[in-house]
Design an enzyme around this catalytic site. Structure first.
Site, PDB file in Angstrom:
ATOM      1  N   TYR A 151      -2.561  -0.833  10.215  1.00  8.42           N
ATOM      2  CA  TYR A 151      -2.519  -1.156   8.796  1.00  8.42           C
ATOM      3  C   TYR A 151      -1.189  -0.712   8.194  1.00  8.42           C
ATOM      4  O   TYR A 151      -0.532  -1.460   7.454  1.00  8.42           O
ATOM      5  CB  TYR A 151      -3.679  -0.458   8.094  1.00  8.42           C
ATOM      6  CG  TYR A 151      -3.765  -0.690   6.605  1.00  8.42           C
ATOM      7  CD1 TYR A 151      -4.339  -1.848   6.090  1.00  8.42           C
ATOM      8  CD2 TYR A 151      -3.273   0.266   5.711  1.00  8.42           C
ATOM      9  CE1 TYR A 151      -4.434  -2.053   4.726  1.00  8.42           C
ATOM     10  CE2 TYR A 151      -3.356   0.063   4.336  1.00  8.42           C
ATOM     11  CZ  TYR A 151      -3.948  -1.088   3.852  1.00  8.42           C
ATOM     12  OH  TYR A 151      -4.029  -1.290   2.487  1.00  8.42           O
ATOM     13  N   SER A 208       0.850  -1.183   0.000  1.00  6.93           N
ATOM     14  CA  SER A 208       0.000   0.000   0.000  1.00  6.93           C
ATOM     15  C   SER A 208       0.881   1.227   0.000  1.00  6.93           C
ATOM     16  O   SER A 208       2.057   1.166   0.402  1.00  6.93           O
ATOM     17  CB  SER A 208      -0.898   0.011   1.247  1.00  6.93           C
ATOM     18  OG  SER A 208      -1.531   1.260   1.424  1.00  6.93           O
TER      19      SER A 208
END
Length: 254
Positions: free
Chosen positions: A158, A145
């Protein structure tokens, strides 16, 4: 310019029943790859398999929980039994958490992110590398990401998991380069997926607009845009790339 060629390649995809994974499975299958995909959502997985096989594509769904090493091992054994050599392994399965400052993030959310986003990739990579060493090479692609290449406030768990994925990608790429195994990561920013929709639902309209316009393109990414980039990585056209983190963020980190 023609589309990246993946015809005849055997590709495994985790988290393939929805979002980026589902679209990538469809794109790869439409271009002639044989795709073996797994997901915890068996209903969605079976539905996607039915849809794609009805279109004449070669795909097979297998239930998978990447947090369990035995489940990952069974998934890979089934894929090898079905299609033989695995040319490309796409580790796409992932999860988010409710946006909050670190002190307000439950420990369970942190452990869940690490278990799915990082430990799951570890389990899958071990199976992939073992197989690819035996058959003389292959390519592993990990979904990281943009939150893995910079800080990401309110999604710290995350962010930590995705930084871990990038570190793992780079380390294994170096370790197994001489074994003809390439390892790369794909780093999208906000893309129109169910997971991102869940994140946006935690914000009011003004906050949503701020997140959506966080990049110079002033929009969310489309799943097709990520899938096409992954398809290129799956092709031999990316043969000199390894240990790289491909960022797809509309210019956010430019």
């Amino acid at each position: 310019m023609s589309a990246a060629k993946v015809e005849g390649k055997h590709i495994v995809v985790t988290g393939g029943a929805s979002g980026i994974g589902a679209k990538t499975t469809e794109v790869l299958a439409a271009r002639g790859a044989k795709v073996f995909f797994g997901d915890r959502n068996t209903e969605a997985g079976n539905a996607l398999q039915e849809k794609l096989t009805a279109s004449g594509y070669t795909v097979e769904f297998y239930p998978l929980d990447v947090t369990q090493s035995d489940s990952v091992s069974a998934f890979y054994q089934a894929a090898i039994s079905k299609f033989g050599q695995i040319h490309v392994a796409l580790n796409n399965a992932g999860v988010d958490h409710t946006p909050a400052r670190m002190l307000d993030v439950p420990d369970e959310d942190f452990h869940r992110n690490i278990a799915i986003n990082l430990t799951g990739v570890w389990y899958c990579m071990k199976q992939s590398v073992k197989h690819m060493v035996e058959v003389g090479g292959g390519h592993i692609i990990n979904l990281a990401s943009v939150a893995g290449v910079s800080g990401a406030p309110t999604i710290s768990a995350y962010c930590a998991s995705k930084h871990g994925v990038i570190g793992l990608t780079k380390s294994v790429a170096i370790e197994y380069a001489r074994s003809n195994i390439r390892v790369n990561a794909v780093c999208p920013s906000f893309v129109k997926t169910p997971m991102v929709e869940n994140v946006l639902a935690n914000f009011d309209q003004k906050q949503q607009n701020t997140l959506i316009s966080a990049n110079p393109m002033k929009r969310l990414g489309e799943v097709e845009e990520i899938a096409y980039a992954i398809a290129w990585l799956c092709s031999d056209e990316s043969s000199f790339m390894t240990g790289h983190s491909m960022v797809l963020d509309g210019g956010m980190t430019a």
